[in-house]
Design a protein around this motif. Structure first.
Motif, PDB file in Angstrom:
ATOM      1  N   SER A 136       6.180  -2.049 -10.294  1.00 40.37           N
ATOM      2  CA  SER A 136       5.849  -2.761  -9.065  1.00 40.37           C
ATOM      3  C   SER A 136       5.668  -4.241  -9.338  1.00 40.37           C
ATOM      4  CB  SER A 136       4.554  -2.217  -8.470  1.00 40.37           C
ATOM      5  OG  SER A 136       4.665  -0.851  -8.219  1.00 40.37           O
ATOM      6  N   HIS A 163       3.369  -5.981  -1.765  1.00 38.84           N
ATOM      7  CA  HIS A 163       3.703  -5.146  -2.911  1.00 38.84           C
ATOM      8  C   HIS A 163       5.138  -4.662  -2.755  1.00 38.84           C
ATOM      9  CE1 HIS A 163      -0.447  -4.730  -4.458  1.00 38.84           C
ATOM     10  NE2 HIS A 163      -0.727  -5.049  -3.207  1.00 38.84           N
ATOM     11  N   ALA A 164       5.917  -4.770  -3.838  1.00 44.13           N
ATOM     12  CA  ALA A 164       7.326  -4.390  -3.791  1.00 44.13           C
ATOM     13  C   ALA A 164       7.695  -3.619  -5.052  1.00 44.13           C
ATOM     14  CB  ALA A 164       8.214  -5.623  -3.663  1.00 44.13           C
ATOM     15  N   HIS A 165       8.706  -2.758  -4.934  1.00 40.77           N
ATOM     16  CA  HIS A 165       9.218  -2.016  -6.089  1.00 40.77           C
ATOM     17  C   HIS A 165      10.091  -2.950  -6.920  1.00 40.77           C
ATOM     18  CE1 HIS A 165      10.521   1.317  -8.510  1.00 40.77           C
ATOM     19  NE2 HIS A 165      11.788   1.029  -8.260  1.00 40.77           N
ATOM     20  N   SER A 215       5.202   4.211  -1.403  1.00 43.22           N
ATOM     21  CA  SER A 215       3.855   4.669  -1.736  1.00 43.22           C
ATOM     22  C   SER A 215       2.930   4.201  -0.624  1.00 43.22           C
ATOM     23  CB  SER A 215       3.412   4.120  -3.096  1.00 43.22           C
ATOM     24  OG  SER A 215       3.213   2.737  -3.015  1.00 43.22           O
ATOM     25  N   THR A 236       1.118   1.524  -0.430  1.00 42.46           N
ATOM     26  CA  THR A 236       1.185   0.093  -0.158  1.00 42.46           C
ATOM     27  C   THR A 236       2.583  -0.497  -0.285  1.00 42.46           C
ATOM     28  OG1 THR A 236       0.641  -0.391  -2.452  1.00 42.46           O
ATOM     29  CG2 THR A 236      -1.185  -0.302  -0.895  1.00 42.46           C
ATOM     30  N   LYS A 237       3.548   0.206  -0.857  1.00 35.66           N
ATOM     31  CA  LYS A 237       4.883  -0.352  -1.101  1.00 35.66           C
ATOM     32  C   LYS A 237       5.887   0.098  -0.047  1.00 35.66           C
ATOM     33  CE  LYS A 237       5.692   0.965  -5.374  1.00 35.66           C
ATOM     34  NZ  LYS A 237       6.320   1.055  -6.693  1.00 35.66           N
ATOM     35  N   SER A 238       6.446  -0.879   0.680  1.00 35.79           N
ATOM     36  CA  SER A 238       7.525  -0.623   1.634  1.00 35.79           C
ATOM     37  C   SER A 238       8.638  -1.634   1.478  1.00 35.79           C
ATOM     38  CB  SER A 238       6.996  -0.665   3.071  1.00 35.79           C
ATOM     39  OG  SER A 238       6.139   0.414   3.304  1.00 35.79           O
TER      40      SER A 238
END
Length: 113
Positions: free
Chosen positions: A46, A71-73, A95, A97-99
């Motif tokens: 992340s 937050h990013a992958h 997840s 928080t991650k979009s």
């Protein structure tokens, strides 16, 4: 090396990865918002990307600088480091928080003019 067309005009990564959550080498579709930001911190897979916005205040005829952290992958083929400018795109929730997912590494912040 097989690269999927993700529908966004970005430069694809040179490295190959076996990450399922990679938009180029996996099956993750991207849609929605696309914007640029600076990587502030990285974790295992992340990254925290800081997006800067200018907002006009009509009463005072001035602009206000606002910052937002997202937050990013961070796919292995891109592997962005703190201090680099990146392009991120919206995807399905990965997840709590991650979009978002990083789709392009632009370079260091100092190289932008």
């Amino acid at each position: 090396m097989y690269l999927r067309d993700i529908g966004i005009d970005v430069k694809p990564p040179e490295k190959e990865c076996k990450d399922d959550m990679c938009p180029f080498h996996g099956k993750l579709p991207v849609r929605g918002q696309v914007f640029k930001g600076k990587v502030v911190r990285t974790y295992k897979k992340s990254a925290v990307v800081e997006k800067e916005m200018l907002r006009r205040i009509p009463k005072y005829e001035r602009y206000l600088k606002k910052k937002s952290k997202i937050h990013a992958h961070n796919p292995r083929c891109i592997n962005a480091k703190p201090g680099e400018m990146v392009t991120i795109a919206e995807c399905r929730p990965l997840s709590k928080t991650k979009s978002f997912v990083i789709v392009e590494r632009i370079g260091d912040e100092g190289s932008q003019g």
